[in-house]
Write a protein that holds these residues in place. Sequence first.
Motif, PDB file in Angstrom:
ATOM      1  N   TYR A 176     -46.060  74.950 -15.494  1.00  0.00           N
ATOM      2  CA  TYR A 176     -46.383  75.369 -14.127  1.00  0.00           C
ATOM      3  C   TYR A 176     -46.734  74.123 -13.319  1.00  0.00           C
ATOM      4  CZ  TYR A 176     -46.837  79.498 -16.967  1.00  0.00           C
ATOM      5  OH  TYR A 176     -46.580  80.484 -17.876  1.00  0.00           O
ATOM      6  N   GLY A 177     -45.762  73.625 -12.554  1.00  0.00           N
ATOM      7  CA  GLY A 177     -45.952  72.364 -11.850  1.00  0.00           C
ATOM      8  C   GLY A 177     -46.479  72.536 -10.442  1.00  0.00           C
ATOM      9  N   PHE A 178     -46.496  71.436  -9.731  1.00  0.00           N
ATOM     10  CA  PHE A 178     -46.964  71.461  -8.349  1.00  0.00           C
ATOM     11  C   PHE A 178     -45.969  72.166  -7.436  1.00  0.00           C
ATOM     12  CE2 PHE A 178     -46.720  69.486  -4.113  1.00  0.00           C
ATOM     13  CZ  PHE A 178     -47.982  69.817  -3.627  1.00  0.00           C
ATOM     14  N   TRP A 179     -44.670  71.930  -7.650  1.00  0.00           N
ATOM     15  CA  TRP A 179     -43.685  72.413  -6.666  1.00  0.00           C
ATOM     16  C   TRP A 179     -43.324  73.878  -6.880  1.00  0.00           C
ATOM     17  CZ3 TRP A 179     -43.026  69.227  -2.665  1.00  0.00           C
ATOM     18  CH2 TRP A 179     -43.286  67.873  -2.856  1.00  0.00           C
ATOM     19  N   ALA A 180     -42.932  74.223  -8.080  1.00  0.00           N
ATOM     20  CA  ALA A 180     -42.688  75.627  -8.454  1.00  0.00           C
ATOM     21  C   ALA A 180     -41.775  76.382  -7.495  1.00  0.00           C
ATOM     22  CB  ALA A 180     -44.020  76.359  -8.609  1.00  0.00           C
ATOM     23  N   ASN A 181     -40.721  75.708  -7.032  1.00  0.00           N
ATOM     24  CA  ASN A 181     -39.742  76.409  -6.198  1.00  0.00           C
ATOM     25  C   ASN A 181     -38.819  77.244  -7.082  1.00  0.00           C
ATOM     26  OD1 ASN A 181     -40.415  75.233  -3.575  1.00  0.00           O
ATOM     27  ND2 ASN A 181     -39.730  73.302  -4.506  1.00  0.00           N
ATOM     28  N   HIS A 193     -37.769  78.288 -17.276  1.00  0.00           N
ATOM     29  CA  HIS A 193     -39.127  77.998 -17.745  1.00  0.00           C
ATOM     30  C   HIS A 193     -38.974  77.526 -19.195  1.00  0.00           C
ATOM     31  CE1 HIS A 193     -43.073  79.005 -19.461  1.00  0.00           C
ATOM     32  NE2 HIS A 193     -43.535  78.863 -18.227  1.00  0.00           N
ATOM     33  N   PRO A 194     -39.863  76.655 -19.692  1.00  0.00           N
ATOM     34  CA  PRO A 194     -39.691  76.171 -21.071  1.00  0.00           C
ATOM     35  C   PRO A 194     -39.583  77.296 -22.102  1.00  0.00           C
ATOM     36  CG  PRO A 194     -41.422  74.933 -19.971  1.00  0.00           C
ATOM     37  CD  PRO A 194     -40.976  75.999 -19.000  1.00  0.00           C
ATOM     38  N   GLU A 203     -32.143  78.623   3.352  1.00  0.00           N
ATOM     39  CA  GLU A 203     -31.873  78.223   4.731  1.00  0.00           C
ATOM     40  C   GLU A 203     -33.131  77.678   5.430  1.00  0.00           C
ATOM     41  OE1 GLU A 203     -30.433  80.495   8.691  1.00  0.00           O
ATOM     42  OE2 GLU A 203     -29.700  81.339   6.789  1.00  0.00           O
ATOM     43  N   GLN A 204     -34.248  78.326   5.204  1.00  0.00           N
ATOM     44  CA  GLN A 204     -35.488  77.909   5.866  1.00  0.00           C
ATOM     45  C   GLN A 204     -36.167  76.717   5.189  1.00  0.00           C
ATOM     46  OE1 GLN A 204     -34.680  81.084   5.112  1.00  0.00           O
ATOM     47  NE2 GLN A 204     -35.633  82.557   6.496  1.00  0.00           N
ATOM     48  N   VAL A 205     -35.993  76.558   3.857  1.00  0.00           N
ATOM     49  CA  VAL A 205     -36.840  75.588   3.159  1.00  0.00           C
ATOM     50  C   VAL A 205     -36.130  74.436   2.448  1.00  0.00           C
ATOM     51  CG1 VAL A 205     -38.660  77.308   2.825  1.00  0.00           C
ATOM     52  CG2 VAL A 205     -36.955  76.932   1.022  1.00  0.00           C
ATOM     53  N   ALA A 206     -34.812  74.527   2.248  1.00  0.00           N
ATOM     54  CA  ALA A 206     -34.142  73.487   1.450  1.00  0.00           C
ATOM     55  C   ALA A 206     -34.409  72.094   2.020  1.00  0.00           C
ATOM     56  CB  ALA A 206     -32.646  73.776   1.359  1.00  0.00           C
ATOM     57  N   GLY A 207     -34.465  71.995   3.344  1.00  0.00           N
ATOM     58  CA  GLY A 207     -34.675  70.706   3.994  1.00  0.00           C
ATOM     59  C   GLY A 207     -35.992  70.028   3.634  1.00  0.00           C
ATOM     60  N   LEU A 208     -36.967  70.825   3.188  1.00  0.00           N
ATOM     61  CA  LEU A 208     -38.271  70.250   2.821  1.00  0.00           C
ATOM     62  C   LEU A 208     -38.164  69.311   1.637  1.00  0.00           C
ATOM     63  CD1 LEU A 208     -40.492  73.487   2.889  1.00  0.00           C
ATOM     64  CD2 LEU A 208     -40.674  71.560   4.479  1.00  0.00           C
ATOM     65  N   TYR A 209     -37.083  69.467   0.837  1.00  0.00           N
ATOM     66  CA  TYR A 209     -37.015  68.765  -0.439  1.00  0.00           C
ATOM     67  C   TYR A 209     -35.968  67.671  -0.470  1.00  0.00           C
ATOM     68  CZ  TYR A 209     -39.990  72.688  -1.104  1.00  0.00           C
ATOM     69  OH  TYR A 209     -41.015  73.583  -0.926  1.00  0.00           O
ATOM     70  N   ALA A 210     -35.403  67.358   0.693  1.00  0.00           N
ATOM     71  CA  ALA A 210     -34.419  66.287   0.765  1.00  0.00           C
ATOM     72  C   ALA A 210     -35.100  64.977   0.369  1.00  0.00           C
ATOM     73  CB  ALA A 210     -33.858  66.198   2.176  1.00  0.00           C
ATOM     74  N   GLY A 211     -34.449  64.222  -0.495  1.00  0.00           N
ATOM     75  CA  GLY A 211     -34.980  62.915  -0.874  1.00  0.00           C
ATOM     76  C   GLY A 211     -36.073  62.957  -1.929  1.00  0.00           C
ATOM     77  N   LEU A 212     -36.360  64.121  -2.494  1.00  0.00           N
ATOM     78  CA  LEU A 212     -37.411  64.221  -3.510  1.00  0.00           C
ATOM     79  C   LEU A 212     -36.816  64.422  -4.903  1.00  0.00           C
ATOM     80  CD1 LEU A 212     -40.054  66.479  -1.683  1.00  0.00           C
ATOM     81  CD2 LEU A 212     -40.204  64.035  -2.170  1.00  0.00           C
ATOM     82  N   ASP A 213     -35.632  63.866  -5.132  1.00  0.00           N
ATOM     83  CA  ASP A 213     -34.896  64.154  -6.354  1.00  0.00           C
ATOM     84  C   ASP A 213     -35.639  63.777  -7.632  1.00  0.00           C
ATOM     85  OD1 ASP A 213     -33.007  64.871  -4.501  1.00  0.00           O
ATOM     86  OD2 ASP A 213     -31.984  62.930  -4.576  1.00  0.00           O
ATOM     87  N   GLU A 270     -38.637  64.358  -8.300  1.00  0.00           N
ATOM     88  CA  GLU A 270     -39.725  65.315  -8.565  1.00  0.00           C
ATOM     89  C   GLU A 270     -39.215  66.529  -9.343  1.00  0.00           C
ATOM     90  OE1 GLU A 270     -42.942  65.169  -7.638  1.00  0.00           O
ATOM     91  OE2 GLU A 270     -42.820  63.255  -6.567  1.00  0.00           O
ATOM     92  N   LYS A 271     -40.091  67.131 -10.093  1.00  0.00           N
ATOM     93  CA  LYS A 271     -39.737  68.387 -10.787  1.00  0.00           C
ATOM     94  C   LYS A 271     -39.931  69.533  -9.808  1.00  0.00           C
ATOM     95  CE  LYS A 271     -40.434  67.399 -15.608  1.00  0.00           C
ATOM     96  NZ  LYS A 271     -41.131  67.736 -16.839  1.00  0.00           N
ATOM     97  N   LEU A 272     -38.937  69.725  -8.967  1.00  0.00           N
ATOM     98  CA  LEU A 272     -39.097  70.657  -7.841  1.00  0.00           C
ATOM     99  C   LEU A 272     -39.101  72.116  -8.252  1.00  0.00           C
ATOM    100  CD1 LEU A 272     -36.723  68.887  -5.271  1.00  0.00           C
ATOM    101  CD2 LEU A 272     -39.224  69.009  -5.187  1.00  0.00           C
TER     102      LEU A 272
END
Length: 322
Positions: free
Chosen positions: A267-272, A279-280, A306-316, A318-320
């Motif tokens: 259970y990580g920080f991002w949990a998208n 899950h493991p 559509e609403q949220v994908a842009g939040l994670y651009a460039g965070l490759d 991270e365990k998103l």
Amino acid sequence: MVGIVRRADWALPESAATPEHVFVDRRALLAGFGGMIAGAAFGGAVPAARAQAGDQTLDLYPAKRNAAYTIDRPLTPADVAGRYNNFYEFGSHKQIAGAARSLKTRPWTVRIDGLVEREREIGIDELIRAMSLEERLYRHRCVEAWSMTVPWSGFPLARLIDFAAPLSSARYLRLETFLDPDAASGQRQIWYPWPYVEGLTMAEARNELAFIVTGVYGKPLENQFGAPLRLALPWKYGFKSIKSIVRMSFVDERPVSFWEQIAPSEYGFWANVNPQVPHPRWSQAQERVLHTGETVPTLLFNGYAEQVAGLYAGLDGEKLYT
Ligand SMILES: Nc1nc2c(c(=O)[nH]1)N[C@H]1C(S)=C(S)[C@@H](COP(=O)(O)O)O[C@H]1N2
Ligand SMILES: [Mo]
């Protein structure tokens, strides 16, 4: 610390103590039961709301539905959603609605602190009355691979952030649940890292979908849903949607959340939500719909890409999706 991790391991949401088939059987039972008594529609089927004495917000319900947030899935009946809850403060199983009634939600204050212009504490009724309520139909996808669709009432988290007036140095929002072992027997289980904590980046917190919930099914929240104030982050696994909030802190370091402290690899920080990242201990490709028991494919970001994908651009790096 090792001891804590070991103890907590059997207490995880999808633990060996509650194997998959037991979950399924219980839900089927609940679904049939609710269906017989209440019928499918939520209109007449809502159990009498248990209003908290002193609640000064009753006249605000039902809130007007915001047509921008509706979905092509049937709503989960109120009595099904209200009798199948994750709220570890009241027990590590789903039937906590009765136990949760011992929580008093009036008076209730929310503390705003950290990197803000002015730290303060505000009463719940004053806070809710300062925001205008709307209703949104949202999907909810638990990390345990069940889902529901509910009509939340509340207001955008962004509006509360504006009200709190954070400094530009704030990078994360940290949210905390009440701590009251007298009212919440689960909090006497000292191997859990109480109080429940969650966190978001400021960009996530300001996303239009991040919603502060004060009611459901056209009424103020019953306690098992996280009264008097909880979060709904429909693109993330359900554990990010923290209940019964008493404190919001603006901070510059990434908060470590409750479940992340217990089992960071699960259970990580991002949990998208992402059907392609298991899950493991189980697949996230599909989900079981509460009440119908149907199995349907899980969608990337739970259908909200559509609403949220842009939040994670460039965070490759991270365990998103954990
Ligand atoms: N304080 C607190 N918040 C919590 C939890 C919890 O145990 N304690 N459980 C989380 C999980 S795992 C889920 S799936 C949702 C469940 O919300 P619901 O009971 O309204 O369906 O609440 C989340 N928020
Ligand atoms: Mo969950």
